[in-house]
Write a protein that holds these residues in place. Sequence first.
Motif, PDB file in Angstrom:
ATOM      1  N   UNK A   1       0.815  -1.284   0.027  1.00 14.44           N
ATOM      2  CA  UNK A   1       0.050   0.108  -0.174  1.00 14.44           C
ATOM      3  C   UNK A   1       0.913   1.195  -0.047  1.00 14.44           C
ATOM      4  N   UNK A   2       1.994   1.213   0.768  1.00 15.97           N
ATOM      5  CA  UNK A   2       2.784   2.272   0.912  1.00 15.97           C
ATOM      6  C   UNK A   2       3.598   2.703  -0.361  1.00 15.97           C
ATOM      7  N   UNK A   3       4.192   1.402  -0.936  1.00 16.63           N
ATOM      8  CA  UNK A   3       4.671   1.573  -2.311  1.00 16.63           C
ATOM      9  C   UNK A   3       3.808   2.222  -3.528  1.00 16.63           C
ATOM     10  N   UNK A   4       2.576   1.899  -3.293  1.00 16.99           N
ATOM     11  CA  UNK A   4       1.496   2.355  -4.648  1.00 16.99           C
ATOM     12  C   UNK A   4       1.610   3.895  -4.360  1.00 16.99           C
ATOM     13  N   UNK A   5       1.947   4.435  -3.501  1.00 10.91           N
ATOM     14  CA  UNK A   5       1.782   5.950  -3.516  1.00 10.91           C
ATOM     15  C   UNK A   5       2.566   6.617  -4.516  1.00 10.91           C
ATOM     16  N   UNK A   6       3.727   5.738  -5.008  1.00 11.17           N
ATOM     17  CA  UNK A   6       4.465   6.429  -6.003  1.00 11.17           C
ATOM     18  C   UNK A   6       3.588   6.378  -7.314  1.00 11.17           C
ATOM     19  N   UNK A   7       2.378   6.222  -7.572  1.00  8.10           N
ATOM     20  CA  UNK A   7       1.328   6.204  -8.584  1.00  8.10           C
ATOM     21  C   UNK A   7       0.539   7.251  -8.217  1.00  8.10           C
ATOM     22  N   UNK A   8       0.740   8.216  -7.126  1.00  5.80           N
ATOM     23  CA  UNK A   8       0.018   9.399  -7.067  1.00  5.80           C
ATOM     24  C   UNK A   8       0.512  10.679  -7.792  1.00  5.80           C
ATOM     25  N   UNK A   9       1.595  10.324  -8.338  1.00  5.64           N
ATOM     26  CA  UNK A   9       2.053  11.363  -9.200  1.00  5.64           C
ATOM     27  C   UNK A   9       2.569  10.820 -10.650  1.00  5.64           C
TER      28      UNK A   9
END
Length: 189
Positions: free
Chosen positions: A115-123
């Motif tokens: 879930x944390x690594x998926x934050x890279x897809x918020x940009x």
Amino acid sequence: MIRLLDISAGILLFFILLPVFVLVSLIVFLDLGSPVLFRQKRLGYRGKVFTIYKFRTMKPSKGNETDQSRITRISALIRSLRMDEIPQILNVIRGEMSFIGPRPLLPEYKGYFTEEENKRHTVLPGITGWAQVHLGNTGSWEQRFSYDLWYVEKKSLLVNMKILWMTLVKQKKKLGDGSEITPLHVERE
């Protein structure tokens, strides 16, 4: 603001680099044949799949060859000068990428992100990024994600300018010492 700069710089660079684009296209065509562009599916903003464009730098695979054996001397030079990345300006103009951001990964990796690594897809993914200026093409999965997530949290125009500057300095150093433009490790055909 960053998106407006991406579009403006993308359009400007497209026209400035158009002669280089044509020249590299011709060189790739003469070296490797057609097609001159490599297209590959990648994960973008919010995990949406898009097609990334690069100049092709490998001969077609004939079986169990290594990637390294499929790279010609000319292709190695194009890669070392990062000229293979020029077509990604089209991805920037189309809104699929930014100049700065985490590098887009293959869709096959999607199921492995925490879930944390998926934050890279918020940009938007980028042509260069915080992980690239620190790790280049090295580093573990964890290190890369750590740098990517740092960028996601700190993203700003100032951070982007710093990354752009670091990218330019790093590339100039590689070209200055000649280590990146003498592809001796590539076998002659």
